[in-house]
Enzyme design. Sequence first.
Site, PDB file in Angstrom:
ATOM      1  N   THR B  43       0.837  -1.203   0.000  1.00  0.00           N
ATOM      2  CA  THR B  43       0.000   0.000   0.000  1.00  0.00           C
ATOM      3  C   THR B  43       0.874   1.256   0.000  1.00  0.00           C
ATOM      4  O   THR B  43       0.563   2.237  -0.690  1.00  0.00           O
ATOM      5  CB  THR B  43      -0.929  -0.003   1.231  1.00  0.00           C
ATOM      6  OG1 THR B  43      -1.654  -1.226   1.245  1.00  0.00           O
ATOM      7  CG2 THR B  43      -1.893   1.159   1.194  1.00  0.00           C
ATOM      8  N   HIS B  46       1.880   1.945  -3.426  1.00  0.00           N
ATOM      9  CA  HIS B  46       0.819   2.580  -4.216  1.00  0.00           C
ATOM     10  C   HIS B  46       0.728   4.071  -3.883  1.00  0.00           C
ATOM     11  O   HIS B  46       0.531   4.901  -4.768  1.00  0.00           O
ATOM     12  CB  HIS B  46      -0.533   1.906  -3.946  1.00  0.00           C
ATOM     13  CG  HIS B  46      -0.612   0.502  -4.464  1.00  0.00           C
ATOM     14  ND1 HIS B  46      -0.363   0.182  -5.772  1.00  0.00           N
ATOM     15  CD2 HIS B  46      -0.900  -0.667  -3.834  1.00  0.00           C
ATOM     16  CE1 HIS B  46      -0.509  -1.121  -5.945  1.00  0.00           C
ATOM     17  NE2 HIS B  46      -0.824  -1.669  -4.786  1.00  0.00           N
TER      18      HIS B  46
END
Lengths: 377, 377, 377, 377
Positions: B43, B46
């Site tokens: 994450t 990202h």
Amino acid sequence: MQAVVKSAPLDGDAGTAIRDCPIPEPGPDEILIRVGAVAICGTDKHIYHWDPSIRDSVRPPRIYGHEFCGFVEQIGERAHRQNLQVGDYVSAEMHVVCGECQQCRSGNGHICARTRIYGLHEDGAFAEFVKVPASNVIPLDPSIPPRVGAFLDALGNAVHATQVVDLAGKSVAIMGFGPIGAMAAAIAEHCGASEIIIGDVTEHALETARRWAAGRKFANLHEFNVRAQPAAAIHKKVEEITDGGVDVVLEMSGAPSAINLGLKIVRMGGFLSLLGLPAGHAVTIDDYTRNVIFKGVTMQGIIGRRMYSTWHRMLALLHSGLDVEWVVQGTYDSLSDFPLGMASFDRHEALKVVLFPEGEEKAIQRVAASQGLARSA
Amino acid sequence: MQAVVKSAPLDGDAGTAIRDCPIPEPGPDEILIRVGAVAICGTDKHIYHWDPSIRDSVRPPRIYGHEFCGFVEQIGERAHRQNLQVGDYVSAEMHVVCGECQQCRSGNGHICARTRIYGLHEDGAFAEFVKVPASNVIPLDPSIPPRVGAFLDALGNAVHATQVVDLAGKSVAIMGFGPIGAMAAAIAEHCGASEIIIGDVTEHALETARRWAAGRKFANLHEFNVRAQPAAAIHKKVEEITDGGVDVVLEMSGAPSAINLGLKIVRMGGFLSLLGLPAGHAVTIDDYTRNVIFKGVTMQGIIGRRMYSTWHRMLALLHSGLDVEWVVQGTYDSLSDFPLGMASFDRHEALKVVLFPEGEEKAIQRVAASQGLARSA
Amino acid sequence: MQAVVKSAPLDGDAGTAIRDCPIPEPGPDEILIRVGAVAICGTDKHIYHWDPSIRDSVRPPRIYGHEFCGFVEQIGERAHRQNLQVGDYVSAEMHVVCGECQQCRSGNGHICARTRIYGLHEDGAFAEFVKVPASNVIPLDPSIPPRVGAFLDALGNAVHATQVVDLAGKSVAIMGFGPIGAMAAAIAEHCGASEIIIGDVTEHALETARRWAAGRKFANLHEFNVRAQPAAAIHKKVEEITDGGVDVVLEMSGAPSAINLGLKIVRMGGFLSLLGLPAGHAVTIDDYTRNVIFKGVTMQGIIGRRMYSTWHRMLALLHSGLDVEWVVQGTYDSLSDFPLGMASFDRHEALKVVLFPEGEEKAIQRVAASQGLARSA
Amino acid sequence: MQAVVKSAPLDGDAGTAIRDCPIPEPGPDEILIRVGAVAICGTDKHIYHWDPSIRDSVRPPRIYGHEFCGFVEQIGERAHRQNLQVGDYVSAEMHVVCGECQQCRSGNGHICARTRIYGLHEDGAFAEFVKVPASNVIPLDPSIPPRVGAFLDALGNAVHATQVVDLAGKSVAIMGFGPIGAMAAAIAEHCGASEIIIGDVTEHALETARRWAAGRKFANLHEFNVRAQPAAAIHKKVEEITDGGVDVVLEMSGAPSAINLGLKIVRMGGFLSLLGLPAGHAVTIDDYTRNVIFKGVTMQGIIGRRMYSTWHRMLALLHSGLDVEWVVQGTYDSLSDFPLGMASFDRHEALKVVLFPEGEEKAIQRVAASQGLARSA
């Protein structure tokens, strides 16, 4: 053929004979198996001593034995299951069920009310040959040594008791470190149990447990002599170890005091697999309100092995590295040694005793010569 | 204090700054934690690249980080949970849930629709200090090294994916051998899986899997380069290995092709834990009739960690010997090294990258000085 | 005997003939049944129209029919199951499984990969007589009228779909109000579902649902024309009705849009039984990340009926008062009326069409004359 | 305010007083509720009679009452849960749990070992006002009449006992047709049980059961006077009715003889919910080997209600039409009538007795004036 026979309704060698019997003839749906190895079970001991608990089930003369492995010798005309061939290395589920009752027809044949147990209600495997229904034959992988193949029925009991609850990361208490308790400990450790607590009445058993854990480099074993230590002290220790109570109790002893100790030490909302058979009929649950109701526990009676998902799981666990060979603590290369084996088992010198009708060496050779892996249980 | 901040809605270093921020002030129900170690997660990658998938959730400036461990620094006035003291070694669940919806009030807070994720919706742990709600703080056993304590959030994902199905004696396929897939493999092997099948797109990942299995002396690993080998060939091989199909698929990649391969190789009646997030919105299931309906499979979406039974199980598995330390393949002794760590993670050089704001040595010292075991999650 | 035969690989009446065929001779393990009533199923429609989806499975000439009830006419020599006698009122499971694979041997015969379906792979029950394996014969209670006994196979699909999840107090959405959807609604209402939400593409179906609910005085029905109303509007309404999403979706349509609507309206952590078969091979799941992963849903493929626990549950539900007779909306007193019945079914005029080879009156008389209750499935 | 107080450690009216007490002041996390209706529970009877079983838990003076409904009067400063407003119609879970133990933190607060029960350990609801933690307040739908809202705590026990096993199509035996047994029967019938077998010691109770079944047009009730009929005869009858044994036993009596009868009549592999509390500490299980182990039964201790999934399910079942209003067989329009109500309950004249501090009419008016539906439990 040679066979070990419960010959008369008497205790000990007076009621047991090693004698010549006719080789069984397999019916159209049966398979005849040459016995490679056969193990002594607690039930055999009850039969041998003609215990009151067993008298209604056995009618002498009856050939002993429901834990064994061997080799397909002859296949009944309608008994040709997929792949199975003469010479194949196999074991068998010795509970033979009706196939027609609601239990059988819903995948719960292990609790068929019309179960007939070979080696108890019918002739068993303490012989050179045994016949069983084709459906009950389980092909074995040659990587399983015959001394282990000999007691898969018993291992299946332990697997079944641990099949109803996922042991990974659980604290597990095993009441009774006899053969099934010992196998249950091996399964629990293999499957990621976080703590293993053993309760037994003999130092010998606890010492065996300690040696096993040391061999496995398993640091989280805790063993209690439940005869020497008061229940309250054990309870307190277990609460410390487990931060409030053990997640899962595997009751393998049948002793009412052990059932009660299990209920005392189990966590709120914990799980108990009840497998051990008490000597008497009744079991008094102390503090029922506190230990059963207020704790919200789940208690599950365990009988036999699921047909045949327990066999499948058991073979998969052995394939994944589950080691139970250490449970074999006595072997004999002839059926004639049954009295010696039984005496050793009777004196708790050996967790598991295995006899090889043709000798262990020959059994190993036959395994090597078998066609090999037929995996599905 | 120093912190790694998503400073602007831009890709790469242009949108990320290591800068001085005020130390957060814990509210009455919060605890301030000194960060000992913090790990980079997919994450974070990202966010770093300002992927479209993440833009709606993050509003710069925002401190990164939701995988970490550290030490209690300050306890809010109403935040005094049992035993918790300043200096204690802890981690935290970084999904903060409402506590009032039906999910939360039925023990399913991990699927609260109002979840706020620290390090995403709120400031996170890539800093010297982080504040979290007291309820979310998890005491850690000092036997857990801080480089492992750093990524319990991610390990929790893997534990959760394997918590819904008992892996003992099961054949398990893991699609995607990234950090979570690698941890899942470790869990499966630890919990008695009979076969472990790995699918990944890089030889590097498969080589890592092979080295891990060799180190564990685990003989039943089978790895497939799902890019290099056709799905039909993999399917055929898996059917041979597993006698008809794999029992459990752990889908850790999010690749639609991997989801479909999982459905293809899974056994009739098999189970799929679906954890991986696809890049796009839609996933096309091929052969839906044959692979979903006719097979009677169960598919289970996996999000977060159960609060807090997954944490409890995870700590118990670590206590029982689960080894995931090998997953850490890059460590840095300063938050300033975030760009280096991210670059290494980005290039798949390291399964897991851990940063220690005060250095690893200091973190180890603080663990040793902590009051020790407070076990319940 | 007269039989309805798929006579040629052609669409419609050109490929179907009502013709004279020899009465089947039961093998030693089979039972010959005189057909009392036989129902038209969606699969029959696919065969009738020679749909591409069915062509690989059927080789003309083949007698249609796998939903029926009738009377034991002749019992094979080894087929004498408990109690079963000539004249008994019975139905039969028409999926015939191998009995030897891992699925079959673990109580999961309904997902045997070697299943042969009578009326598809083998001759079926659209005839005066049909033979089936003895194990598959299910004795029926005379309280079940033959027009209901005729479609227990289909009812079993609905029971199976609702057997994996306890519906009491649950909100339930049923996608597709065809025959199985209608039966599923009846089951849900009977078992204490709190809300029943119906989605269908025709007003006729929704009107049938409304009339049924009115007849049951069931106040919590909500029906949606999923073609006329946008998914977003339905979603919003369902969230209001259910306070956040429906607990259980029973997907009975096979339409990809319905599968996606189900995933949209299901609660966080909800359950989907997937039974409907799509026309095409692929199904695209929209918003996979949000609707499958983040929601943590469980999706379960449903095929056939559990052997035989679904049958047992189905008979018990009928005994407890489950009413599904209203689903029969067309009856014919001769096999010759097959084209009429099929036309009516084809035009959605009737949820279920039942044909009585000897007329309904005669079937009722035979039930009355049968020996009566043999309850275990 | 007026309150019913256990005033002294004495049996009967000597130890109970209706007296003026100060209105409780809610803390910041608490809500003050104006009591609309309050029901007498078996526990109240034990307190009233100063039974040895209850003496350790209650310290006089203590206000009775843990089954009630009412209206939000005052909300503590931190107690503002979603939507909750002054005047709202509510009930409350009166088990107050720690929130910090492993049970509480894994969604199993109902078995928190530190549970404090209001009306037992803390002041309860037999008063004009009662204060409870905000988390424990449950909004009620105005469609629930206050005479039913008054005993949701007890209904929750019955729901919890039936929540662990799907009753649809099951045969269910209920041991003890007191208030909880009666509610369990209503639930079983509502949820599709195929047979309901009632065991009780009084003809009065059995007559009530018969009248209830007749009112519901439920044909499959079987009731036994377990005092008048020998266990063997009941066993035989139940085996006939259920074709081998009952699927589920709901043990609501606590009588050791009933527990044993339940184990005798339950099917192989059956399920027992154990809720009843025996008068003494120990319960002797007869034929443990045969009835627990060989049958492979599951026994589940039931305590309290799941927080809060049982509440959610209970409200959903009421919404779906579950009727339990008939259980109320005595109502009084003043707290001063407590002695009358208790006497009636004590003599088993009424399954459930409800008191309305302001009268039933006023309670109904307050419900009508409340803001209405706030559905999530």
